[in-house]
Design an enzyme around this catalytic site. Structure first.
Site, PDB file in Angstrom:
ATOM      1  N   GLU A  14       1.017  -1.428   0.027  1.00 51.65           N
ATOM      2  CA  GLU A  14       0.037  -0.153  -0.081  1.00 51.65           C
ATOM      3  C   GLU A  14       0.939   1.319   0.022  1.00 51.65           C
ATOM      4  OE1 GLU A  14      -3.646   2.035   2.646  1.00 51.65           O
ATOM      5  OE2 GLU A  14      -3.215   0.028   2.911  1.00 51.65           O
ATOM      6  N   LYS A  53      -8.663  -1.189   0.935  1.00 52.83           N
ATOM      7  CA  LYS A  53      -9.818  -1.751   1.973  1.00 52.83           C
ATOM      8  C   LYS A  53     -10.667  -2.831   1.192  1.00 52.83           C
ATOM      9  CE  LYS A  53      -9.680   0.027   5.971  1.00 52.83           C
ATOM     10  NZ  LYS A  53      -8.697  -0.854   6.709  1.00 52.83           N
TER      11      LYS A  53
END
Length: 402
Positions: A213, A229
Site C-alpha cells: 500500500e 480496503k
C-alpha cells in the site's frame, strides 16, 4: 536531536541498501551519511524535526512542487520511517498504548550519499544474537481472539451511537528468536504484491516490510495515495465475493473519501481526483481492493505539512480520523510500533512512502507483527478476527523458515 551522525558504525553501511523506494540504480553504492532518531521523550514535532534535519544535510524538501533532479554524486536521498504513534503526535491525536518494542524509535531519518564502490559486508548488528542458526519461538498474542472480537463489537456500538463511521482495529503478537533476523526480514520483500518490500536497520533494532500500500507518493507535480480496503481469499470465488460485497465497497469508498479530504489540504484547489476505484489486486494468497487518489501539489508544500496531512494513513485509522484514533487508543492493548506508519524514500524529485502494513520489527530478542482490519456496522466480529489472522499468516510462515 538524539543522533545526528551514522549510528552503529560497526554495522553500517549495509552492503546493499534495501530501503523501499530507494533508486534501484544507486542501491549498490549508497553509504550512510547521517541519522536522526526520535522518541516522544525528546519532545517537539517529529514532522518539523524530520524536515529540518534533512535540510541540514543537503535535502531541502520545503517546497515539493519545485522541480528537482537526482544527482549521481553527493547526497542521494534518505530513508524515512514514521511510526503510527509519531503520526498521531503530528496531528495532536490520542497517543494510544505503549509500544511493545521500545528499542525502536518512533521516527528515523537516514541520509545516504553515493559511495565510489560497494562497502564491505558488515558484522551482525546488536539485534543479532549469536547462535547455531535461526530459531523462532511460539507467537504470543497481545489479546485473545475473544478480546479481539469484543473490540470489534465495541466499535460497532460506537458506530451505532454516531461517534465514528469506521475504525481500524489492529492486534499484535511477538515471538522470541535466536540468530540474525536480517535475512528473514529481507526475504519479506519477495512476497507477491510487496510493492514496498525492504528493510531499515538501527542500533539494536530492524524493520522488514512487505507492504502493498502507498501511503503517499509525489511524482511529476502530483501527490498520490493508494488506499487498500477489502480482503478475500485469492480464489476465483473470493474475487467474485469481493466485487459483489456491499459491505466491503462501502468500507472502501468511505476511506477513499477520507483520503480525498486529506489530499485536499495540501493540493491545488479543485485538483483532487479519483484515478481508479476499487481495483482488485493480489497480495500473497489474498485479493485486496485498491483505489488511486491524486492531486496537484500546492506551491510551497513542504514535507512536514505533507506528513501532517497524510499520517497516520486513513485506511489504518478510520473515519473521522481523530475520533477513530481515540477509539483505537481506548481499545488496543499495546501500541502499533512499526506497523500502520510509513517507510520509504525521500529525495530530490522523489518521495515514495509505503504504509507499513505487513511489517515486522525486531528488537534484541523478539520479532513483532501486527495485523487488523477496518470495522463498520456490518462487520462480523469472528470474521474480522479470521481476516487479521489471514493477513499475518504469510509473514509468520516466512519468518519461521529464517
Amino acid at each position: 536531536m538524539r543522533k545526528n551522525g551514522p549510528t552503529g558504525v560497526e554495522t553500517l553501511p549495509q552492503p546493499l541498501i534495501d530501503v523501499p523506494g530507494a533508486p534501484p540504480s544507486c542501491r549498490g553504492v549508497l553509504a550512510e551519511r547521517a541519522r536522526y532518531e526520535w522518541r516522544p521523550a525528546d519532545g517537539g514535532d517529529p514532522a518539523t524535526l524530520a524536515e529540518q534535519f534533512l535540510a541540514a544535510h543537503g535535502l531541502d524538501l520545503t517546497d515539493l512542487a519545485r522541480p528537482a533532479t537526482h544527482q549521481p554524486t553527493g547526497v542521494c536521498g534518505a530513508a524515512l520511517y514514521v511510526s503510527a504513534a509519531a503520526g498521531a503526535r503530528m496531528i495532536g491525536a490520542a497517543p494510544g498504548a505503549a509500544t511493545p518494542a521500545p528499542a525502536l524509535p518512533e521516527l528515523a531519518v537516514v541520509v545516504y550519499g553515493h559511495h565510489p564502490s560497494p562497502p564491505a559486508p558488515p558484522a551482525p548488528p546488536r539485534a543479532a544474537r549469536p547462535g547455531p542458526g535461526w530459531w523462532l519461538g511460539d507467537w504470543r498474542e497481545s489479546w485473545t481472539p475473544r478480546q479481539h472480537a469484543d473490540a470489534v463489537t465495541a466499535v460497532r456500538a460506537a458506530i451505532a451511537r454516531g461517534d465514528v463511521y469506521q475504525v481500524n482495529v489492529v492486534g499484535h503478537a511477538a515471538a522470541r528468536y535466536l540468530g540474525d533476523p536480517r535475512p528473514a526480514l529481507s526475504r519479506l520483500g519477495a512476497l507477491p504484491g510487496a510493492r514496498y518490500g525492504g528493510t531499515l536497520h538501527g542500533d539494536g533494532w530492524a524493520i522488514g516490510c512487505a507492504s502493498p500500500e502507498t501511503l503517499v507518493e509525489v511524482t511529476d507535480g502530483r501527490v498520490i495515495t493508494r488506499p487498500i480496503k477489502g480482503t478475500r481469499p485469492a480464489t476465483a470465488a473470493g474475487r467474485r465475493e469481493l466485487l459483489a460485497s456491499a459491505k466491503e465497497r462501502a468500507e472502501h469508498v468511505m476511506i477513499v473519501d477520507l483520503e480525498r479530504n486529506d489530499l485536499a489540504r495540501v493540493a491545488r484547489t479543485g485538483s483532487v481526483r479519483v484515478d481508479e476505484l476499487f481495483a482488485v489486486r493480489r497480495w500473497c494468497d489474498l485479493w485486496q481492493a485498491e483505489s488511486t487518489v491524486s492531486a496537484a501539489v500546492a506551491d510551497g508544500l513542504g514535507l512536514a505539512d505533507l506528513l501532517r496531512a497524510t499520517c497516520p494513513g486513513g485506511s489504518v485509522t478510520g473515519a473521522p480520523k481523530l475520533a477513530a484514533l481515540a477509539r483505537i487508543a481506548a481499545l488496543e492493548p499495546v501500541g502499533r510500533g512499526a506497523s500502520m506508519g510509513a517507510l520509504g524514500w525521500v529525495g530530490p524529485g522523489r518521495l515514495d512512502l509505503g504504509l507499513t502494513i505487513r511489517t515486522v520489527a525486531a528488537d534484541a530478542d523478539r520479532l513483532h507483527v501486527w495485523a487488523g482490519g477496518g470495522i463498520t456496522w456490518d462487520s462480523d466480529p469472528d470474521a474480522e478476527v479470521a481476516e487479521a489472522a489471514a493477513k499475518a499468516a504469510p509473514i509468520r510462515a516466512l519468518l519461521a523458515t529464517g
